[in-house]
Design a protein around this motif. Structure first.
Motif, mmCIF file in Angstrom:
data_model
loop_
_atom_site.group_PDB
_atom_site.id
_atom_site.type_symbol
_atom_site.label_atom_id
_atom_site.label_comp_id
_atom_site.label_asym_id
_atom_site.label_seq_id
_atom_site.Cartn_x
_atom_site.Cartn_y
_atom_site.Cartn_z
ATOM 1 N N ALA A 47 -39.103 -36.064 -13.986
ATOM 2 C CA ALA A 47 -39.316 -35.180 -12.976
ATOM 3 C C ALA A 47 -39.056 -33.544 -13.645
ATOM 4 O O ALA A 47 -39.717 -32.749 -13.223
ATOM 5 C CB ALA A 47 -38.492 -35.115 -11.756
ATOM 6 N N SER A 48 -38.008 -33.695 -14.582
ATOM 7 C CA SER A 48 -37.928 -32.334 -15.214
ATOM 8 C C SER A 48 -39.047 -31.682 -16.074
ATOM 9 O O SER A 48 -38.785 -30.634 -16.273
ATOM 10 C CB SER A 48 -36.394 -32.596 -15.993
ATOM 11 O OG SER A 48 -36.721 -33.007 -17.347
ATOM 12 N N PRO A 54 -36.636 -26.855 -14.242
ATOM 13 C CA PRO A 54 -36.087 -28.247 -14.175
ATOM 14 C C PRO A 54 -34.410 -28.273 -14.308
ATOM 15 O O PRO A 54 -34.005 -29.399 -14.337
ATOM 16 C CB PRO A 54 -36.630 -28.646 -15.553
ATOM 17 C CG PRO A 54 -36.786 -27.584 -16.497
ATOM 18 C CD PRO A 54 -37.135 -26.371 -15.616
ATOM 19 N N ALA A 55 -33.891 -27.276 -14.336
ATOM 20 C CA ALA A 55 -32.393 -27.083 -14.647
ATOM 21 C C ALA A 55 -31.540 -28.068 -13.595
ATOM 22 O O ALA A 55 -30.809 -28.665 -14.085
ATOM 23 C CB ALA A 55 -31.683 -25.588 -14.541
ATOM 24 N N LEU A 116 -24.766 -37.035 -25.775
ATOM 25 C CA LEU A 116 -25.890 -36.275 -26.100
ATOM 26 C C LEU A 116 -26.543 -35.034 -25.510
ATOM 27 O O LEU A 116 -27.025 -34.129 -26.242
ATOM 28 C CB LEU A 116 -27.143 -37.110 -26.606
ATOM 29 C CG LEU A 116 -26.768 -38.072 -27.774
ATOM 30 C CD1 LEU A 116 -27.969 -39.298 -28.196
ATOM 31 C CD2 LEU A 116 -26.433 -37.311 -29.039
ATOM 32 N N ARG A 117 -26.507 -35.284 -24.152
ATOM 33 C CA ARG A 117 -26.688 -34.181 -23.111
ATOM 34 C C ARG A 117 -25.872 -33.060 -23.083
ATOM 35 O O ARG A 117 -26.279 -31.960 -22.631
ATOM 36 C CB ARG A 117 -27.110 -34.925 -21.649
ATOM 37 C CG ARG A 117 -28.245 -35.697 -21.812
ATOM 38 C CD ARG A 117 -28.057 -36.832 -20.696
ATOM 39 N NE ARG A 117 -29.415 -37.743 -20.611
ATOM 40 C CZ ARG A 117 -30.475 -37.744 -19.657
ATOM 41 N NH1 ARG A 117 -30.257 -36.747 -19.144
ATOM 42 N NH2 ARG A 117 -31.069 -38.625 -20.025
ATOM 43 N N VAL A 118 -24.597 -33.352 -23.337
ATOM 44 C CA VAL A 118 -23.531 -32.154 -23.297
ATOM 45 C C VAL A 118 -24.096 -30.858 -24.189
ATOM 46 O O VAL A 118 -23.873 -29.901 -23.733
ATOM 47 C CB VAL A 118 -22.284 -32.872 -23.700
ATOM 48 C CG1 VAL A 118 -21.312 -31.581 -23.582
ATOM 49 C CG2 VAL A 118 -21.651 -33.834 -22.359
ATOM 50 N N GLY A 124 -34.038 -26.129 -19.722
ATOM 51 C CA GLY A 124 -35.277 -26.833 -20.081
ATOM 52 C C GLY A 124 -35.222 -28.302 -19.491
ATOM 53 O O GLY A 124 -34.133 -28.906 -18.875
ATOM 54 N N PRO A 125 -36.391 -29.043 -19.611
ATOM 55 C CA PRO A 125 -36.390 -30.393 -19.502
ATOM 56 C C PRO A 125 -35.528 -31.109 -20.300
ATOM 57 O O PRO A 125 -35.267 -30.622 -21.554
ATOM 58 C CB PRO A 125 -37.893 -30.556 -19.255
ATOM 59 C CG PRO A 125 -38.499 -29.464 -20.419
ATOM 60 C CD PRO A 125 -37.703 -28.338 -20.144
#
Length: 177
Positions: A47-48, A54-55, A116-118, A124-125
């Motif tokens: 959905a992002s 998308p935050a 990895l997301r940190v 952004g998406p």
């Protein structure tokens, strides 16, 4: 022969009360947390890519992955207790070991995914690489779930025996008015 007949009964009983009472194991109830959280995280990731800002979805997916990891660790404790109830050197025990091994890989994958997301910006998406990583991890979780179902529904691990199950289907006579 008597040993082979008693082994399924052993796997139906909890090793300790912590694992949940007879016929009501805790592990299957707890696995709904990581499954739901990680599925929702993948939906947030996808959905992002279709919303203007998308935050909130990117941040929400991070939280859902973290919640899933914590839920998986809790479920693993009770799953291990259930594994201890299965007699060794049996197909059910081997299936339990494969189920556990896949789950360890899945949890490790989600820990890596979260790390990895940190470093990624929340504005952004989610990157397509992380979306694919989540989808593959979820597919592995589905395979593990299939094996968990085989343990419960195929081998009857931690479910009530047939005599106890039959009680739920005994016809009760109608009351006379």
């Amino acid at each position: 022969m008597a040993e082979a007949q008693s082994q399924p009964r052993l796997a139906k009983r909890p090793v300790t009360r912590l694992a949940g009472p007879y016929g009501h194991p805790v592990h299957p109830a707890l696995i709904t947390v990581p499954i739901g959280a990680w599925l929702a995280a993948l939906i947030f990731d996808l959905a992002s890519h279709v919303v203007a800002t998308p935050a909130f979805l990117t941040q929400g997916a991070r939280w859902l992955i973290a919640i899933g990891i914590l839920g998986a660790l809790a479920a693993a404790v009770f799953g291990l207790l259930d594994l201890f109830a299965i007699p060794g050197r049996t197909p059910a025990f081997r299936t339990g070991l494969v189920h556990m091994s896949i789950n360890i890989v899945v949890v490790a994958a989600y820990v890596i995914n979260l790390l990895l997301r940190v470093g990624d910006p929340v504005t952004g998406p989610v990157s397509w690489g992380l979306v694919v990583f989540s989808a593959v991890s979820l597919a592995l979780l589905g395979w593990s779930g299939y094996l968990g179902g085989k343990l419960a529904y195929g081998y009857g691990v931690r479910v009530a025996d047939e005599t106890r199950q039959a009680e739920g289907f005994r016809t009760v006579p109608a009351k006379a008015h």
